[in-house]
Design an enzyme around this catalytic site. Structure first.
Site, PDB file in Angstrom:
ATOM      1  N   ILE A  12     -10.673 -39.028   7.727  1.00 18.29           N
ATOM      2  CA  ILE A  12     -10.676 -40.087   6.710  1.00 18.29           C
ATOM      3  C   ILE A  12      -9.336 -40.803   6.903  1.00 18.29           C
ATOM      4  O   ILE A  12      -8.314 -40.148   7.112  1.00 18.29           O
ATOM      5  CB  ILE A  12     -10.811 -39.474   5.297  1.00 18.29           C
ATOM      6  N   SER A  13      -9.343 -42.119   6.884  1.00 17.16           N
ATOM      7  CA  SER A  13      -8.096 -42.859   7.134  1.00 17.16           C
ATOM      8  C   SER A  13      -7.146 -42.748   5.950  1.00 17.16           C
ATOM      9  O   SER A  13      -7.556 -42.379   4.847  1.00 17.16           O
ATOM     10  CB  SER A  13      -8.403 -44.328   7.386  1.00 17.16           C
TER      11      SER A  13
END
Ligand code: SAM
Length: 201
Positions: A41-42
């Site tokens: 997940i960024s």
């Protein structure tokens, strides 16, 4: 888009909801985190910056390549008409669908598979968000943008890539602008780092 509203929605979106196990406790750190299957997940500041850059409007039909945890999808879905999201890993796609449905986000269409060719049956799109790094700007995605449309896509080799804003003008010309350096996982397939694309730039 209204940046104040974007920041409000962003701060109200609980990132830990999109994470599992011990990573939930790390959700408030501004770092990419593992979501399983070698994917991430960024970091939240990048997710909100990419959303602002994409600039979706209430009537926008948005194509997203790389559903991942569904975190970015949730933000996009809050600001546009419909998100068409594609994820190649079945388990991630299913988990993201369950999360987004639990949040009551009904304006998301899901597809599992390789997003390298976009989603021709639903094209064209007003906005396209790519959340994995490609070796080049994907021709099919540029084609599937409306005139006046925008695409945000990380392009470059393993390590660091350029985050590009691609704009298609009303007379069909394409402009690409490099915004910042980013580090994404690979867009697996013919346009990834190990892909066998025939066209080059
Ligand atoms: N934006 C996501 C989030 O908020 O959790 C994170 C996306 S993660 C950095 C990149 C995602 O792209 C991964 O889930 C990966 O499986 C997916 N992906 C990579 N190559 C793909 C492809 N060719 N088609 C569809 N999805 C792909």
């Amino acid at each position: 888009m209204d940046k104040k509203v974007l920041n409000e929605v962003f701060h109200n979106l609980d990132r830990s909801f999109f994470l599992d196990g011990p990573c939930k406790d790390l959700a408030s750190f501004d770092e990419p985190l593992p979501i399983g299957y070698g994917q991430t997940i960024s970091q939240p500041t990048l997710v909100v910056a990419m959303t602002a850059l994409l600039d979706p409007e209430p009537h926008s039909r948005v194509l997203e390549i790389g559903t991942g945890s569904g975190y970015q999808t949730a933000l996009l879905a809050s600001f546009c008409q419909t998100v068409y999201t594609v994820e190649r890993i079945v388990e991630l796609a299913e988990k993201a669908r369950q999360r987004l449905q639990a949040l009551g986000l009904c304006n998301v269409c899901y597809r599992t598979g390789d997003g390298s060719e976009g989603w021709p049956q639903e094209a064209p799109f007003d906005r396209i968000m790519v959340t994995a790094a490609a070796a080049i700007v994907l021709p099919a995605l540029e084609e599937q943008m409306v005139r006046g449309g925008r695409m945000v896509i990380p392009v470059g080799p393993q390590g660091w890539q350029d985050l590009l804003l691609v704009r298609k003008t009303h007379d069909g010309r394409i402009f690409r602008e490099s915004i910042e350096k980013v580090a994404f996982v690979e867009l697996v397939g013919p346009y990834g780092w190990h892909g066998k694309r025939e066209d080059t730039e």
